[in-house]
Design a protein around this motif. Sequence first.
Motif, PDB file in Angstrom:
ATOM      1  N   ASP A 139       0.820  -1.213   0.000  1.00  0.00           N
ATOM      2  CA  ASP A 139       0.000   0.000   0.000  1.00  0.00           C
ATOM      3  C   ASP A 139       0.855   1.265   0.000  1.00  0.00           C
ATOM      4  OD1 ASP A 139      -2.374  -1.394  -0.045  1.00  0.00           O
ATOM      5  OD2 ASP A 139      -2.678  -1.312   2.124  1.00  0.00           O
ATOM      6  N   GLU A 140       2.055   1.172   0.565  1.00  0.00           N
ATOM      7  CA  GLU A 140       2.932   2.336   0.638  1.00  0.00           C
ATOM      8  C   GLU A 140       3.570   2.659  -0.710  1.00  0.00           C
ATOM      9  OE1 GLU A 140       5.790   1.476   3.628  1.00  0.00           O
ATOM     10  OE2 GLU A 140       4.307   1.209   5.241  1.00  0.00           O
ATOM     11  N   LYS A 141       3.543   1.689  -1.640  1.00  0.00           N
ATOM     12  CA  LYS A 141       4.244   1.879  -2.912  1.00  0.00           C
ATOM     13  C   LYS A 141       3.321   1.873  -4.130  1.00  0.00           C
ATOM     14  CE  LYS A 141       8.387  -0.408  -1.093  1.00  0.00           C
ATOM     15  NZ  LYS A 141       9.370  -1.516  -1.283  1.00  0.00           N
ATOM     16  N   ALA A 142       2.101   1.361  -3.975  1.00  0.00           N
ATOM     17  CA  ALA A 142       1.247   1.229  -5.152  1.00  0.00           C
ATOM     18  C   ALA A 142      -0.230   1.319  -4.792  1.00  0.00           C
ATOM     19  CB  ALA A 142       1.531  -0.104  -5.851  1.00  0.00           C
ATOM     20  N   VAL A 143      -1.021   1.684  -5.793  1.00  0.00           N
ATOM     21  CA  VAL A 143      -2.480   1.632  -5.703  1.00  0.00           C
ATOM     22  C   VAL A 143      -2.913   0.475  -6.592  1.00  0.00           C
ATOM     23  CG1 VAL A 143      -4.643   2.850  -6.116  1.00  0.00           C
ATOM     24  CG2 VAL A 143      -2.626   4.114  -5.329  1.00  0.00           C
ATOM     25  N   TYR A 144      -3.606  -0.489  -6.040  1.00  0.00           N
ATOM     26  CA  TYR A 144      -3.881  -1.729  -6.768  1.00  0.00           C
ATOM     27  C   TYR A 144      -5.150  -2.371  -6.208  1.00  0.00           C
ATOM     28  CZ  TYR A 144      -2.204  -3.751  -2.463  1.00  0.00           C
ATOM     29  OH  TYR A 144      -2.070  -4.080  -1.125  1.00  0.00           O
ATOM     30  N   PRO A 145      -5.776  -3.274  -6.932  1.00  0.00           N
ATOM     31  CA  PRO A 145      -6.929  -4.008  -6.379  1.00  0.00           C
ATOM     32  C   PRO A 145      -6.449  -4.927  -5.253  1.00  0.00           C
ATOM     33  CG  PRO A 145      -6.873  -4.140  -8.776  1.00  0.00           C
ATOM     34  CD  PRO A 145      -5.545  -3.602  -8.337  1.00  0.00           C
ATOM     35  N   ARG A 146      -7.016  -4.774  -4.087  1.00  0.00           N
ATOM     36  CA  ARG A 146      -6.565  -5.557  -2.931  1.00  0.00           C
ATOM     37  C   ARG A 146      -7.695  -6.415  -2.377  1.00  0.00           C
ATOM     38  NH1 ARG A 146      -6.475  -4.067   2.224  1.00  0.00           N
ATOM     39  NH2 ARG A 146      -4.203  -3.794   2.373  1.00  0.00           N
ATOM     40  N   ILE A 147      -7.333  -7.387  -1.573  1.00  0.00           N
ATOM     41  CA  ILE A 147      -8.311  -8.249  -0.910  1.00  0.00           C
ATOM     42  C   ILE A 147      -8.587  -7.680   0.474  1.00  0.00           C
ATOM     43  CG2 ILE A 147      -8.766 -10.547   0.024  1.00  0.00           C
ATOM     44  CD1 ILE A 147      -7.017 -11.699  -2.190  1.00  0.00           C
ATOM     45  N   ASN A 148      -9.811  -7.235   0.702  1.00  0.00           N
ATOM     46  CA  ASN A 148     -10.185  -6.692   2.003  1.00  0.00           C
ATOM     47  C   ASN A 148     -10.931  -7.704   2.860  1.00  0.00           C
ATOM     48  OD1 ASN A 148      -9.111  -4.077   1.491  1.00  0.00           O
ATOM     49  ND2 ASN A 148     -10.904  -3.585   0.245  1.00  0.00           N
ATOM     50  N   GLU A 149     -11.675  -8.599   2.210  1.00  0.00           N
ATOM     51  CA  GLU A 149     -12.409  -9.639   2.926  1.00  0.00           C
ATOM     52  C   GLU A 149     -11.794 -10.989   2.607  1.00  0.00           C
ATOM     53  OE1 GLU A 149     -14.747  -9.440   5.133  1.00  0.00           O
ATOM     54  OE2 GLU A 149     -14.999  -7.264   5.049  1.00  0.00           O
ATOM     55  N   LEU A 150     -11.095 -11.559   3.571  1.00  0.00           N
ATOM     56  CA  LEU A 150     -10.414 -12.831   3.334  1.00  0.00           C
ATOM     57  C   LEU A 150     -11.394 -13.954   3.043  1.00  0.00           C
ATOM     58  CD1 LEU A 150      -7.654 -12.719   6.097  1.00  0.00           C
ATOM     59  CD2 LEU A 150      -7.420 -12.194   3.672  1.00  0.00           C
ATOM     60  N   SER A 151     -12.595 -13.870   3.601  1.00  0.00           N
ATOM     61  CA  SER A 151     -13.566 -14.949   3.436  1.00  0.00           C
ATOM     62  C   SER A 151     -14.060 -15.067   1.993  1.00  0.00           C
ATOM     63  CB  SER A 151     -14.761 -14.742   4.368  1.00  0.00           C
ATOM     64  OG  SER A 151     -15.415 -13.508   4.087  1.00  0.00           O
ATOM     65  N   THR A 152     -14.017 -13.952   1.243  1.00  0.00           N
ATOM     66  CA  THR A 152     -14.468 -13.984  -0.151  1.00  0.00           C
ATOM     67  C   THR A 152     -13.302 -13.939  -1.135  1.00  0.00           C
ATOM     68  OG1 THR A 152     -14.679 -11.565  -0.278  1.00  0.00           O
ATOM     69  CG2 THR A 152     -16.599 -12.812   0.496  1.00  0.00           C
ATOM     70  N   ALA A 153     -12.163 -13.420  -0.684  1.00  0.00           N
ATOM     71  CA  ALA A 153     -10.969 -13.268  -1.539  1.00  0.00           C
ATOM     72  C   ALA A 153     -11.279 -12.415  -2.773  1.00  0.00           C
ATOM     73  CB  ALA A 153     -10.418 -14.630  -1.951  1.00  0.00           C
ATOM     74  N   LYS A 154     -12.239 -11.514  -2.656  1.00  0.00           N
ATOM     75  CA  LYS A 154     -12.647 -10.670  -3.771  1.00  0.00           C
ATOM     76  C   LYS A 154     -11.722  -9.465  -3.876  1.00  0.00           C
ATOM     77  CE  LYS A 154     -16.572  -7.937  -5.454  1.00  0.00           C
ATOM     78  NZ  LYS A 154     -17.957  -7.477  -5.161  1.00  0.00           N
ATOM     79  N   LEU A 155     -11.266  -9.203  -5.114  1.00  0.00           N
ATOM     80  CA  LEU A 155     -10.425  -8.035  -5.349  1.00  0.00           C
ATOM     81  C   LEU A 155     -11.276  -6.784  -5.354  1.00  0.00           C
ATOM     82  CD1 LEU A 155      -8.026  -9.291  -8.179  1.00  0.00           C
ATOM     83  CD2 LEU A 155      -7.464  -8.927  -5.775  1.00  0.00           C
ATOM     84  N   GLU A 156     -10.846  -5.765  -4.626  1.00  0.00           N
ATOM     85  CA  GLU A 156     -11.564  -4.507  -4.571  1.00  0.00           C
ATOM     86  C   GLU A 156     -10.613  -3.381  -4.926  1.00  0.00           C
ATOM     87  OE1 GLU A 156     -13.611  -3.944  -0.898  1.00  0.00           O
ATOM     88  OE2 GLU A 156     -14.338  -6.011  -0.810  1.00  0.00           O
ATOM     89  N   ASP A 157     -11.092  -2.445  -5.753  1.00  0.00           N
ATOM     90  CA  ASP A 157     -10.260  -1.316  -6.156  1.00  0.00           C
ATOM     91  C   ASP A 157      -9.975  -0.433  -4.960  1.00  0.00           C
ATOM     92  OD1 ASP A 157     -10.222  -2.105  -8.843  1.00  0.00           O
ATOM     93  OD2 ASP A 157     -12.140  -1.110  -9.234  1.00  0.00           O
ATOM     94  N   SER A 158      -8.715  -0.050  -4.821  1.00  0.00           N
ATOM     95  CA  SER A 158      -8.320   0.801  -3.711  1.00  0.00           C
ATOM     96  C   SER A 158      -8.785   2.231  -3.972  1.00  0.00           C
ATOM     97  CB  SER A 158      -6.799   0.775  -3.529  1.00  0.00           C
ATOM     98  OG  SER A 158      -6.351  -0.523  -3.223  1.00  0.00           O
ATOM     99  N   ALA A 159      -9.182   2.912  -2.889  1.00  0.00           N
ATOM    100  CA  ALA A 159      -9.591   4.318  -3.022  1.00  0.00           C
ATOM    101  C   ALA A 159      -8.348   5.181  -3.194  1.00  0.00           C
ATOM    102  CB  ALA A 159     -10.362   4.753  -1.787  1.00  0.00           C
ATOM    103  N   VAL A 160      -8.388   6.084  -4.140  1.00  0.00           N
ATOM    104  CA  VAL A 160      -7.245   6.975  -4.395  1.00  0.00           C
ATOM    105  C   VAL A 160      -7.461   8.294  -3.689  1.00  0.00           C
ATOM    106  CG1 VAL A 160      -5.945   8.132  -6.194  1.00  0.00           C
ATOM    107  CG2 VAL A 160      -6.927   5.891  -6.626  1.00  0.00           C
TER     108      VAL A 160
END
Length: 236
Positions: free
Chosen positions: A215-236
């Motif tokens: 997070d300190e180096k890039a803006v990227y789709p991340r996994i916020n909910e481990l139970s779903t493993a769904k990629l979510e776009d990071s807020a800029v």
Amino acid sequence: MGRIQIGIPLSLSTRKFITRDEWERKLKEVKIRKEDMNRLIMNFLVTEGYVDAAEKFRLESGTEPDIDLATITDRMAVKMAVQSGNVQDAIEKINDLNPEILDTNPELYFHLQQQKLIELIRTGKIEEALEFAQDELAPRGEENPAFLEEIEKTVALLAFDDVKNSPYGGLLDMSQRMKTASEVNAAILTSQSHEKDPKLPSLLKMLICAQNQLDEKAVYPRINELSTAKLEDSAV
């Protein structure tokens, strides 16, 4: 009138932006062997004591566990005894499995004895609790100051009419039984030359740690909910 200059925060201007398509392409390039996934699943089932599921998974996947599945049943019987408050039964079962477990782990044996005292207090056996604390726990407190502090907290429960709402009422919570049971479970696994903790949760912790650093180096789709493993776009 001069042009207004809108500055871009340094933290954003220095971070690389990775699109969802690019990120998903990078993820697809990572190859994970099915055998490794199967071993992780088996490790979790064995460590957590899901013997029926482990046997079924062994037959379906061909993945062999690294311990005899029959030992899981014995280990779970000990764990269930502690969770239900039958501490003496748990101690006897541990000794039947391997007497060296308690002989070489004085802290575990103390916590089992402490749990036994808690169960006596829970059931209102005050005189028996005092006698047990004096005969069995006090000598161990003299040997170890850390044990003495825990003994004092446990015995202090006897000073309150409303034990559950006392300062040390948490000792009577189910979570205390679970804590002792988990300690017993880990000791038995260690005695069987097996990891005391499953590997899967550790990998998930590593994922969270890696994302936090990225997070300190890039803006990227991340996994916020481990139970779903769904990629979510990071807020800029």
